[in-house]
Design a protein around this motif. Structure first.
Motif, mmCIF file in Angstrom:
data_model
loop_
_atom_site.group_PDB
_atom_site.id
_atom_site.type_symbol
_atom_site.label_atom_id
_atom_site.label_comp_id
_atom_site.label_asym_id
_atom_site.label_seq_id
_atom_site.Cartn_x
_atom_site.Cartn_y
_atom_site.Cartn_z
ATOM 1 N N UNK A 104 0.859 -1.182 0.000
ATOM 2 C CA UNK A 104 0.000 0.000 0.000
ATOM 3 C C UNK A 104 0.890 1.225 0.000
ATOM 4 N N UNK A 105 0.551 2.208 -0.802
ATOM 5 C CA UNK A 105 1.254 3.481 -0.737
ATOM 6 C C UNK A 105 0.431 4.435 0.112
ATOM 7 N N UNK A 106 1.123 5.241 0.888
ATOM 8 C CA UNK A 106 0.489 6.241 1.740
ATOM 9 C C UNK A 106 0.988 7.608 1.287
ATOM 10 N N UNK A 107 0.060 8.394 0.737
ATOM 11 C CA UNK A 107 0.379 9.697 0.158
ATOM 12 C C UNK A 107 -0.274 10.810 0.963
ATOM 13 N N UNK A 108 0.372 11.957 1.005
ATOM 14 C CA UNK A 108 -0.272 13.158 1.518
ATOM 15 C C UNK A 108 -1.459 13.450 0.609
ATOM 16 N N UNK A 109 -2.576 13.867 1.180
ATOM 17 C CA UNK A 109 -3.769 14.155 0.366
ATOM 18 C C UNK A 109 -3.497 15.260 -0.655
ATOM 19 N N UNK A 110 -2.526 16.122 -0.377
ATOM 20 C CA UNK A 110 -2.193 17.182 -1.339
ATOM 21 C C UNK A 110 -1.448 16.637 -2.552
ATOM 22 N N UNK A 111 -0.941 15.414 -2.456
ATOM 23 C CA UNK A 111 -0.179 14.792 -3.540
ATOM 24 C C UNK A 111 -0.941 13.650 -4.213
ATOM 25 N N UNK A 112 -2.215 13.495 -3.906
ATOM 26 C CA UNK A 112 -2.969 12.309 -4.310
ATOM 27 C C UNK A 112 -2.977 12.060 -5.818
ATOM 28 N N UNK A 113 -2.959 13.085 -6.635
ATOM 29 C CA UNK A 113 -2.999 12.875 -8.084
ATOM 30 C C UNK A 113 -1.615 12.659 -8.679
ATOM 31 N N UNK A 114 -0.566 12.953 -7.924
ATOM 32 C CA UNK A 114 0.797 12.842 -8.445
ATOM 33 C C UNK A 114 1.153 11.448 -8.971
ATOM 34 N N UNK A 115 0.764 10.376 -8.279
ATOM 35 C CA UNK A 115 1.200 9.069 -8.765
ATOM 36 C C UNK A 115 0.465 8.566 -10.003
ATOM 37 N N UNK A 116 -0.477 9.330 -10.495
ATOM 38 C CA UNK A 116 -1.284 8.864 -11.623
ATOM 39 C C UNK A 116 -0.967 9.640 -12.885
ATOM 40 N N UNK A 117 -1.030 8.939 -14.018
ATOM 41 C CA UNK A 117 -0.776 9.576 -15.304
ATOM 42 C C UNK A 117 -2.101 10.070 -15.896
ATOM 43 N N UNK A 118 -2.027 10.995 -16.836
ATOM 44 C CA UNK A 118 -3.249 11.449 -17.499
ATOM 45 C C UNK A 118 -3.991 10.266 -18.130
ATOM 46 N N UNK A 119 -5.316 10.364 -18.189
ATOM 47 C CA UNK A 119 -6.164 9.260 -18.646
ATOM 48 C C UNK A 119 -5.772 8.745 -20.025
ATOM 49 N N UNK A 120 -5.487 9.639 -20.969
ATOM 50 C CA UNK A 120 -5.154 9.160 -22.317
ATOM 51 C C UNK A 120 -3.790 8.473 -22.348
#
Length: 149
Positions: A118-134
């Motif tokens: 499990x990764x534990x991220x700061x809520x302010x960084x929540x989108x950082x580990x994800x790439x754009x949908x396309x």
């Protein structure tokens, strides 16, 4: 064990977090130990159930030549930045003081299930580990079609 999904939480002032019930059900009832380590690439914590941690260390050890000083240094660093935590009776664990800064000032976090860890991220960084949908769709398509672009 296969952790999936995103779960929001908040650490208390002492740095304790409730381990999400959905994830807790997947832990070995006889071994509630968690291993916390600063991620090597991202500004987050990686949480391993103890059995998954042992498998990870075994795989790393099998790939290393401990007679090589550089590989031994990698192994040393990998193992030294680790904390073992146990869930208390309420299902909480303590994030150690030296790692608490990764949670952010408001202590809001997101647990992201990532198979056996499990990764534990700061809520302010929540989108950082994800790439754009396309980009995600293109990469997934390439991986699944065997083209690995």
């Amino acid at each position: 064990m296969q952790f999936t999904g995103r779960i929001q939480a908040r650490a208390d002032v002492k740095g304790r977090l409730f381990f999400p019930a959905d994830f807790r059900r997947q832990l070995d009832s006889a071994d509630q130990r968690l291993v916390l380590r600063r991620d090597a690439w991202e500004p987050c914590l990686t949480i391993y159930p103890y059995a998954a941690w042992e498998a990870e260390v075994g795989e790393l050890r099998a790939r290393l030549n401990l007679w090589d000083p550089t590989e031994r240094a990698v192994y040393r660093q990998f193992l030294s930045d680790v904390t073992v935590a146990e869930l208390d009776a309420a299902g909480r664990f303590l994030v150690p003081r030296h790692l608490i800064a990764l949670l952010g000032d408001d202590r809001r976090v997101t647990f992201i299930g990532l198979d056996d860890r499990i990764e534990l991220w700061s809520a302010t960084q929540t989108e950082r580990p994800f790439m754009p949908a396309e980009d995600f769709a293109a990469k997934l398509s390439a991986l699944m079609s065997g083209m690995n672009a």
